[in-house]
Enzyme design. Sequence first.
Site, PDB file in Angstrom:
ATOM      1  N   ALA A 199      40.004  32.020  41.398  1.00 10.84           N
ATOM      2  CA  ALA A 199      40.967  30.918  41.499  1.00 10.84           C
ATOM      3  C   ALA A 199      40.418  29.657  40.863  1.00 10.84           C
ATOM      4  O   ALA A 199      39.214  29.376  40.920  1.00 10.84           O
ATOM      5  CB  ALA A 199      41.298  30.659  42.959  1.00 10.84           C
TER       6      ALA A 199
ATOM      7  N   GLN B  66      33.937  25.821  44.260  1.00 11.57           N
ATOM      8  CA  GLN B  66      34.870  26.696  43.557  1.00 11.57           C
ATOM      9  C   GLN B  66      34.965  26.323  42.073  1.00 11.57           C
ATOM     10  O   GLN B  66      35.095  27.206  41.209  1.00 11.57           O
ATOM     11  CB  GLN B  66      36.251  26.622  44.201  1.00 11.57           C
ATOM     12  CG  GLN B  66      37.245  27.624  43.639  1.00 11.57           C
ATOM     13  CD  GLN B  66      36.840  29.068  43.887  1.00 11.57           C
ATOM     14  OE1 GLN B  66      36.241  29.374  44.924  1.00 11.57           O
ATOM     15  NE2 GLN B  66      37.168  29.954  42.948  1.00 11.57           N
TER      16      GLN B  66
ATOM     17  N   TRP C 180      38.357  43.570  50.039  1.00  8.20           N
ATOM     18  CA  TRP C 180      37.368  42.823  50.830  1.00  8.20           C
ATOM     19  C   TRP C 180      37.831  41.416  51.239  1.00  8.20           C
ATOM     20  O   TRP C 180      37.226  40.790  52.099  1.00  8.20           O
ATOM     21  CB  TRP C 180      36.078  42.696  50.011  1.00  8.20           C
ATOM     22  CG  TRP C 180      36.264  41.955  48.709  1.00  8.20           C
ATOM     23  CD1 TRP C 180      36.206  40.621  48.492  1.00  8.20           C
ATOM     24  CD2 TRP C 180      36.582  42.526  47.448  1.00  8.20           C
ATOM     25  NE1 TRP C 180      36.462  40.306  47.186  1.00  8.20           N
ATOM     26  CE2 TRP C 180      36.685  41.473  46.510  1.00  8.20           C
ATOM     27  CE3 TRP C 180      36.789  43.863  46.994  1.00  8.20           C
ATOM     28  CZ2 TRP C 180      36.984  41.687  45.162  1.00  8.20           C
ATOM     29  CZ3 TRP C 180      37.077  44.073  45.657  1.00  8.20           C
ATOM     30  CH2 TRP C 180      37.185  43.003  44.744  1.00  8.20           C
ATOM     31  N   HIS C 181      38.902  40.935  50.617  1.00  6.91           N
ATOM     32  CA  HIS C 181      39.346  39.558  50.862  1.00  6.91           C
ATOM     33  C   HIS C 181      40.413  39.537  51.965  1.00  6.91           C
ATOM     34  O   HIS C 181      41.524  40.017  51.777  1.00  6.91           O
ATOM     35  CB  HIS C 181      39.918  38.957  49.570  1.00  6.91           C
ATOM     36  CG  HIS C 181      40.332  37.519  49.706  1.00  6.91           C
ATOM     37  ND1 HIS C 181      39.629  36.478  49.116  1.00  6.91           N
ATOM     38  CD2 HIS C 181      41.379  36.928  50.341  1.00  6.91           C
ATOM     39  CE1 HIS C 181      40.228  35.334  49.382  1.00  6.91           C
ATOM     40  NE2 HIS C 181      41.299  35.578  50.129  1.00  6.91           N
TER      41      HIS C 181
ATOM     42  N   ASP D 272      35.319  36.947  52.416  1.00  9.88           N
ATOM     43  CA  ASP D 272      35.019  38.155  51.649  1.00  9.88           C
ATOM     44  C   ASP D 272      34.066  39.000  52.490  1.00  9.88           C
ATOM     45  O   ASP D 272      32.981  38.519  52.880  1.00  9.88           O
ATOM     46  CB  ASP D 272      34.367  37.810  50.313  1.00  9.88           C
ATOM     47  CG  ASP D 272      35.345  37.203  49.324  1.00  9.88           C
ATOM     48  OD1 ASP D 272      36.561  37.388  49.518  1.00  9.88           O
ATOM     49  OD2 ASP D 272      34.891  36.533  48.374  1.00  9.88           O
TER      50      ASP D 272
ATOM     51  N   SER E 166      41.995  27.974  45.492  1.00  8.19           N
ATOM     52  CA  SER E 166      41.303  29.064  46.182  1.00  8.19           C
ATOM     53  C   SER E 166      41.584  29.049  47.681  1.00  8.19           C
ATOM     54  O   SER E 166      41.529  27.991  48.329  1.00  8.19           O
ATOM     55  CB  SER E 166      39.793  28.954  45.959  1.00  8.19           C
ATOM     56  OG  SER E 166      39.101  29.885  46.772  1.00  8.19           O
TER      57      SER E 166
ATOM     58  N   GLU F 171      42.019  43.211  46.025  1.00  4.45           N
ATOM     59  CA  GLU F 171      40.717  42.881  46.610  1.00  4.45           C
ATOM     60  C   GLU F 171      40.707  43.371  48.053  1.00  4.45           C
ATOM     61  O   GLU F 171      41.198  42.682  48.964  1.00  4.45           O
ATOM     62  CB  GLU F 171      40.440  41.369  46.532  1.00  4.45           C
ATOM     63  CG  GLU F 171      40.266  40.853  45.106  1.00  4.45           C
ATOM     64  CD  GLU F 171      39.866  39.385  45.059  1.00  4.45           C
ATOM     65  OE1 GLU F 171      39.774  38.754  46.143  1.00  4.45           O
ATOM     66  OE2 GLU F 171      39.641  38.865  43.964  1.00  4.45           O
TER      67      GLU F 171
ATOM     68  N   HIS G  18      39.615  30.209  49.812  1.00  2.00           N
ATOM     69  CA  HIS G  18      38.341  29.945  50.477  1.00  2.00           C
ATOM     70  C   HIS G  18      38.214  28.470  50.868  1.00  2.00           C
ATOM     71  O   HIS G  18      37.530  28.133  51.833  1.00  2.00           O
ATOM     72  CB  HIS G  18      37.170  30.359  49.572  1.00  2.00           C
ATOM     73  CG  HIS G  18      36.974  31.836  49.472  1.00  2.00           C
ATOM     74  ND1 HIS G  18      36.364  32.578  50.456  1.00  2.00           N
ATOM     75  CD2 HIS G  18      37.342  32.722  48.502  1.00  2.00           C
ATOM     76  CE1 HIS G  18      36.328  33.853  50.107  1.00  2.00           C
ATOM     77  NE2 HIS G  18      36.933  33.972  48.903  1.00  2.00           N
TER      78      HIS G  18
END
Length: 410
Positions: free
Chosen positions: A313, A292, A372-373, A327, A318, A370, A320
């Site tokens: 981020a 990240q 897609w997130h 995503d 983040s 977002e 993730h």
Amino acid sequence: MKKKCEKLIALITALCCIACTTACGREIPSVNDTDTNFVVTGGETINTAEGEDGESIKLVPRTTAAQEFSETTDTETVTSGSNVSLVTRSKEELDRINSNKKPAKKPSSGSGTGTGKGNGSKATTTITTTTTTTTTTTITVTTTAKSAPTIQLSYTSAEIIVGQTKKYALVTGYYDEVWTSDNENIATVDQYGNITGTGEGKCKIRVTDRNTKEYGEIAVTVKKPQGIQQIDGITYADGVLIANKSYALPSTYNPGGLTTETYNAFQSLVQAAANDGYSLRNASGFRSYETQEQIYNNYVYTHGQATADTFSARPGHSEHQTGMAIDVNNPSDSFNGTPEALWLKEHCHEYGFIIRYPEGKQHITGYKYESWHIRYVGVEMAKKLRDAGIAKGDANITLEEYFGIDSIYR
């Protein structure tokens, strides 16, 4: 007549000599021959001799060439506690001994004396044998099996809350690891060692080497979520891990990939979409702190920090890095409004996911829309968020709104 008597006397003398020679010539068994007592018993074989006058004279010798033998029991003297088998000689063996064909070997231990008379009387041999008893002592050695050496772990106790996933313990050494929980109603553990609290209580998490059976254990205490909590530098809101601009993850936090629950839930989501005719895939899942950091720095370089902060981020902030964010398909604005994006928005909560950065909430989440997130929070929490949003007339309520927290870099 005198002549006849002399001949008769000579004949009797000759026959007596023959009989005497036969009897006296018999070998008396010695200690070297046998350890069996025996008695020689003469049979009555009648021989006939003829005198000068033609008279037949019957001669009855004491013994004859055809001998008969009878056996008596050996006389043995042994030491106390010994077991001795008495030997009995067969007639064939005694024939061999008396004919002196081959002397028997001397017994390996013992002493004996032999007596006998060669005139056909009873011959007796007495053997005294001493047997040494060898005592065998069996020693039983009892060994205590060593317990399996403990696998060294970076931590052996943990306190987490329901819903929290704690990063696996580092293992010292190389093992074929098998992770297990002794009570999955309190805590579960995935194949990598990541521990997730499922209910209040205490349990043990064990890692075992599949081959050597060595093991290490972690004592886990799981508590009920109570508002905002900080555990090991990680922020939880009622058990839900929070990673946003206000609350960062430690640089060392690394579940090693998507959590097991997240991965399994996404597979179910993908299958459900396929059943409805839509294709979903994981375009970007887990990212480590270091990864990240590289991504964010690249965006800062190309777009400037202010712009980068609207969609990327900073390292440690983040989602993730939690291993619970994905995503889907195409992580760009081009995904917005697609059939897949619309299906995802409508159904993702059924599988424990939420649209983490919904449209119109940038001032709350700190990030632009977002579609897609998605973020895994579990089916129960996803339903609570949706129900709370519907109650407020907003189906896309955020974690910040639900828990009353902010998302601002400080």
